[in-house]
Design a protein around this motif. Structure first.
Motif, PDB file in Angstrom:
ATOM      1  N   ASN A 120       0.805  -1.206  -0.040  1.00 20.82           N
ATOM      2  CA  ASN A 120       0.095   0.063  -0.013  1.00 20.82           C
ATOM      3  C   ASN A 120       0.891   1.336  -0.053  1.00 20.82           C
ATOM      4  N   PRO A 121       0.961   1.834  -1.360  1.00 19.91           N
ATOM      5  CA  PRO A 121       2.011   3.027  -1.197  1.00 19.91           C
ATOM      6  C   PRO A 121       1.549   4.335  -0.288  1.00 19.91           C
ATOM      7  N   GLU A 122       0.236   4.500  -0.149  1.00 21.83           N
ATOM      8  CA  GLU A 122      -0.224   5.290   0.553  1.00 21.83           C
ATOM      9  C   GLU A 122      -0.176   5.236   2.120  1.00 21.83           C
ATOM     10  N   MET A 123       0.147   4.092   2.598  1.00 23.05           N
ATOM     11  CA  MET A 123       0.502   4.103   3.879  1.00 23.05           C
ATOM     12  C   MET A 123       1.705   4.550   4.509  1.00 23.05           C
ATOM     13  N   PRO A 124       1.860   5.245   5.568  1.00 28.02           N
ATOM     14  CA  PRO A 124       2.945   5.609   6.273  1.00 28.02           C
ATOM     15  C   PRO A 124       4.016   4.436   6.761  1.00 28.02           C
ATOM     16  N   LEU A 125       5.180   4.842   7.115  1.00 28.53           N
ATOM     17  CA  LEU A 125       6.213   4.064   7.271  1.00 28.53           C
ATOM     18  C   LEU A 125       5.754   3.836   8.831  1.00 28.53           C
ATOM     19  N   HIS A 126       5.456   2.636   9.182  1.00 26.75           N
ATOM     20  CA  HIS A 126       5.079   2.353  10.532  1.00 26.75           C
ATOM     21  C   HIS A 126       5.802   0.998  10.908  1.00 26.75           C
TER      22      HIS A 126
END
Length: 482
Positions: free
Chosen positions: A379-385
């Protein structure tokens, strides 16, 4: 997201190396050095925004005691760190200006020395600092963790061509230096470049350098340094305190609407999430209800009379009660559910013993929440968590180890070992921390750092560790790996 670290000379670490996945679980008994890793990460995070003395004072113990001890009141004279990271593809500075990065895979190096200053007092100095991009061809971590069809979303393709459209450098081999250290007449000089260009923007002599070059940058003019700084500032140690979680948030806290490391401002964070999108509050309620069926609704109110935000929970009997009376376990689960839907939450969570205060039958739910809190590279919209957990709960390890087939989950075992080595010309015995991977297969990139004997020993020890709680499925799973 931190992907690799090397530490030497800090506390119980001597030539220590470790690789990180989106969810990294470190198991081990007390006093095996698990917390020392978190201390190292917190020191680096502090050094990204403040001076040496302040950062060292924020740590446990006297500053000298952060250096590896090798005798009675004898400590090594320097500590050094190497960190590899994956940063977000865009970065925003303090003035709201945003820029897109050319490189998102960066390596940061730092060396700190103990010295005697001109007043004959012990002091701290930065002796070496560097930040550079990582060569794509040498980037095994990306190949291992990010699906091939998603790589360009997280590590953009880099091309360096001249006017004739001919490659000046191979995009796989090219590398840029954003900070480097050079020798100037015997004195280390740390240089900040114009975002990787040959031109020097600033330089500092190490004799007078009492804070990192990284901490001095605040503008997108040096955007790769800023990206590394913001990444390291996002490394948070989560030590949830039930008393802090229970308290309403006073409105006079102004913009304090993010959950602190101890759980303060939980009510204000939930109120902000509700104002941004009330549907997220419904999702938080659903997540809590899936774990605690007797909780049907989570809500937060603007208590104008008392100038505060307060959380209230509704039970299956329709009765509503405030967070002040919730159990520690319920509060911890609620905090994780809130973080899951908080768009301000990004970066790394270092979570000390997440099982504390949670009933063993709910540990499985904690494990699932920890997994959900990590990035999905598809998911490219997801922040780096990212989440790094340290635990001595065999029950939690037993639940998490069943995700061993998921490449984004890794299990490690922390041990305190003895080492005979030479320090400052003196033969000495050290007690050092080793954190060994529980291998998923015979040959992996991370296990190449360790001998086959160490790998097998780790598997045996994990089985013994798990058998203290006898989670049979996990034991069978790890025996199958061996």
């Amino acid at each position: 997201m931190i992907t690799y670290i090397k530490i030497n000379g800090f506390k119980s670490f001597h030539n220590f190396e470790m690789e990180f996945s989106p969810l990294t679980v470190i198991a081990g008994v007390n006093a095996s050095g698990k917390s020392n890793l978190f201390d190292a990460l917190q020191l680096l995070a502090s050094l990204a925004e403040t001076d040496l003395k302040t950062a060292f004072r924020q740590q446990r113990g006297d500053p000298k005691e952060l250096f590896t001890q090798y005798g009675e009141d004898e400590y090594v004279s320097e500590m050094e760190f190497t960190v590899e990271m994956l940063v977000n593809p865009t970065v925003q500075d303090n003035w709201g200006e945003e820029a897109k990065l050319e490189y998102t895979r960066l390596e940061y190096q730092l060396k700190i020395k103990r010295v005697i200053n001109e007043k004959n007092l012990e002091d701290l100095l930065i002796d070496y600092e560097a930040l550079k991009s990582l060569n794509h061809s040498q980037d095994d971590w990306v190949k291992k963790y990010i699906p091939e069809n998603a790589v360009e979303n997280w590590r953009p393709n880099v091309e360096h061509k001249n006017k004739e459209n001919i490659y000046i450098f191979s995009p796989q081999e090219y590398q840029k230096s954003y900070i480097y250290t050079r020798n100037n007449h015997g004195i280390p000089t740390i240089v900040i470049t114009q975002d990787g260009k040959a031109a020097i923007q600033k330089s500092f002599t190490a004799k007078r350098l009492l804070q990192t070059a990284l901490s001095r940058v605040n503008s997108v003019d040096t955007l790769h340094i800023l990206a590394a700084k913001k990444e390291m500032q996002s490394w948070k140690l989560l030590q949830l305190n039930p008393e802090d979680l229970r308290q309403p948030t006073r409105k006079d806290n102004f913009s304090k609407d993010e959950i602190t490391s101890t759980g303060k401002n939980l009510a204000a964070a939930l109120y902000r999430i509700k104002q941004d999108d009330e549907y997220n509050l419904t999702e938080i309620s659903r997540s809590v209800n899936n774990i605690l069926p007797n909780v049907t609704e989570v809500n937060v109110y603007d208590d104008k009379a008392n100038q505060q935000f307060i959380i209230k929970i509704k039970g299956d009997d329709g009765i509503e009660f405030s967070s002040r009376v919730l159990s520690e376990g319920t509060l911890r689960l609620l905090a994780l559910c809130v973080l899951l839907y908080d768009n301000k939450h990004t970066g790394l969570l270092c979570f000390e013993e997440p099982e504390n205060g949670v009933h063993p039958c709910r540990i499985k739910d904690i494990a699932k929440l920890l997994k959900d809190l990590t990035v999905d590279f598809a998911n490219p919209e997801m922040p780096l968590h990212q989440v790094i957990v340290n635990t001595h709960s065999s029950v939690l390890v037993g639940e998490l180890i069943q995700w061993q087939k998921d490449k984004n989950v890794s299990i490690w075992l922390s041990q305190l070992n003895s080492l005979i080595t030479d320090i400052d010309g003196k033969r000495t015995k050290l007690r050092i921390t080793k954190i060994l991977p529980v291998a998923k297969e015979k040959e992996t990139n991370q296990t190449l750092l360790f001998s086959e004997q160490e790998r097998k020993l780790t598997l045996t020890n994990v089985i013994q560790y798990l058998e203290t709680a006898d989670p049979k499925n996990a034991i069978d799973e790890i025996k199958a790996i061996r």
